[in-house]
Design an enzyme around this catalytic site. Structure first.
Site, PDB file in Angstrom:
ATOM      1  CE1 TYR A 106      -3.305   2.527   0.933  1.00  0.00           C
ATOM      2  CE2 TYR A 106      -1.907   3.527   2.744  1.00  0.00           C
ATOM      3  CZ  TYR A 106      -3.640   3.710   1.628  1.00  0.00           C
ATOM      4  OH  TYR A 106      -3.232   4.749   1.847  1.00  0.00           O
ATOM      5  NE  ARG A 176      -9.357  12.239   5.265  1.00  0.00           N
ATOM      6  CZ  ARG A 176      -8.556  11.111   6.012  1.00  0.00           C
ATOM      7  NH1 ARG A 176      -9.128  10.101   5.608  1.00  0.00           N
ATOM      8  NH2 ARG A 176      -7.602  12.142   6.870  1.00  0.00           N
ATOM      9  CD  GLU A 286     -10.462   2.325   3.674  1.00  0.00           C
ATOM     10  OE1 GLU A 286      -9.584   1.517   3.947  1.00  0.00           O
ATOM     11  OE2 GLU A 286     -11.096   2.086   2.326  1.00  0.00           O
TER      12      GLU A 286
HETATM   13  C1  3EB Z   1      -6.995   6.574   5.860  1.00  0.00           C
HETATM   14  O1  3EB Z   1      -7.949   7.301   5.878  1.00  0.00           O
HETATM   15  C2  3EB Z   1      -8.125   4.949   5.637  1.00  0.00           C
HETATM   16  O2  3EB Z   1      -5.578   5.622  -0.211  1.00  0.00           O
HETATM   17  O3  3EB Z   1      -6.509   6.222  -1.785  1.00  0.00           O
HETATM   18  C3  3EB Z   1      -9.256   5.834   2.972  1.00  0.00           C
HETATM   19  C4  3EB Z   1      -9.454   6.041   1.433  1.00  0.00           C
HETATM   20  C5  3EB Z   1      -7.496   5.077   3.502  1.00  0.00           C
HETATM   21  C6  3EB Z   1      -8.329   6.377   0.663  1.00  0.00           C
HETATM   22  C7  3EB Z   1      -6.097   5.664   0.086  1.00  0.00           C
HETATM   23  C8  3EB Z   1      -7.169   4.994   1.815  1.00  0.00           C
HETATM   24  C9  3EB Z   1      -6.886   5.780   0.766  1.00  0.00           C
HETATM   25  O4  3EB Z   1      -6.255   6.936   5.484  1.00  0.00           O
HETATM   26  C10 3EB Z   1      -7.687   4.722   4.097  1.00  0.00           C
END
Ligand code: 3EB
Length: 292
Positions: A106, A176, A286
């Site tokens: 990741y 977000r 999630e």
């Molecule tokens: C976070 O808030 C949780 O790397 O595209 C959520 C949504 C998360 C998208 C991304 C990662 C991603 O960091 C993980």
């Protein structure tokens, strides 16, 4: 209708029918398997949207291939006349495993994506990134021809693109949420949202605690006060979501997450559950969603 506990216990296997669910739009399911092929990109146009999918084949490391794929995706959306990417989904095989260099897959993916945004500066669209039984890295995106996207941050969380280096050499490039303004009506795309306050995981190992933080985080993202900060005149609560997808790390937690989502989102929201690994090993759940 809520709580479709239709996800088997094995890791997320993308189905064409999932794409309509994830995008919140109908009719995009066949884009997964069919659509027009252009090199390694596949795309379908419908109702003012362009849907694109592409796969980076399994490899010992991903950053450079992901950077190059993103550059191709930016070029395709421009060339096809859909300049605004409004949502991205990433499905990573062995998401928590190491690359040959010892970096988590990741984090390596995040390096490549960040390099692409450094090369082609653009607003970072809302996104999700979860594990998948498919090997390699699958990227799907939705772009709009005429809609205007406002990207949204959340006061309880550090913007992901400003996460400190303890979470990886390059921060994750996403916002977000995104509010899409178009003549047919507004749409809100909620990114994958997890139990993160500031930039740290809240309640590691505690499902109930993580669900509480996840739901309250989602509520604060879509609240009128937060949207107003971004110049958007709308106000939403959890009950306004049309569709949400909950990704659940442990099969044993699927029923509990289903029950919690029924209560949190209420009867109007279609809830879909998937067993999937998540980008931080301590994250258990999630949730992403669409309001239209
Ligand atoms: C976070 O808030 C949780 O790397 O595209 C959520 C949504 C998360 C998208 C991304 C990662 C991603 O960091 C993980």
């Amino acid at each position: 209708m809520t709580g479709t506990l239709d996800a088997p216990a094995e890791e997320l296997e993308l189905q064409s029918s999932d794409l309509g669910v994830h995008t919140g739009l109908t009719g995009f399911g066949d884009a997964w398997l069919a659509g027009t092929a252009e090199g390694r990109l596949r795309y379908t146009e419908r109702d003012g949207f362009l849907f694109v999918s592409a796969v980076v084949p399994p490899s010992v490391r991903y950053a450079e291939a992901v950077r190059a794929l993103y550059i191709e995706l930016f070029a395709l959306t421009k060339r096809a006349g859909y300049p605004t990417i409004c949502r991205l989904w990433h499905y990573l095989g062995d998401i928590n495993g190491p690359t040959v260099d010892g970096l988590e897959v990741y984090r390596d993916f995040c390096v490549g994506r960040a390099l692409a945004f450094e090369e082609v500066p653009a607003a970072m669209p809302p996104a999700s990134a979860v594990g998948s039984a498919h090997e390699g890295v699958t990227v799907c995106l939705l772009a709009t021809r005429t809609g205007r996207l406002t990207t949204i941050e959340n006061p309880t969380q550090v913007p992901a693109y400003r996460y400190p280096a303890e979470h990886g050499p390059k921060p994750p490039s996403f916002s977000r949420a995104g509010y899409l303004d178009r003549p047919e009506g507004g749409m809100l795309f909620l990114s994958g949202t997890a139990s993160i306050t500031g930039h740290r995981t809240a309640h590691p190992g505690d499902l109930d605690g993580q669900l509480d933080v996840t739901f309250s985080t989602i509520a604060s993202v879509v609240h009128g006060r937060n949207l107003a900060r971004h110049g958007i005149r709308a106000h939403y609560g959890l009950g306004d979501f049309d569709r949400v997808t909950a990704y659940v790390r442990h099969a044993a937690d699927l029923a509990a997450v289903d029950a919690a989502c029924r209560v949190a989102f209420g009867t109007r929201t279609v809830v879909r559950l998937h067993r999937a690994n998540l980008c931080r090993s301590e994250l258990l759940v999630e949730v992403e969603g669409v309001i239209s």
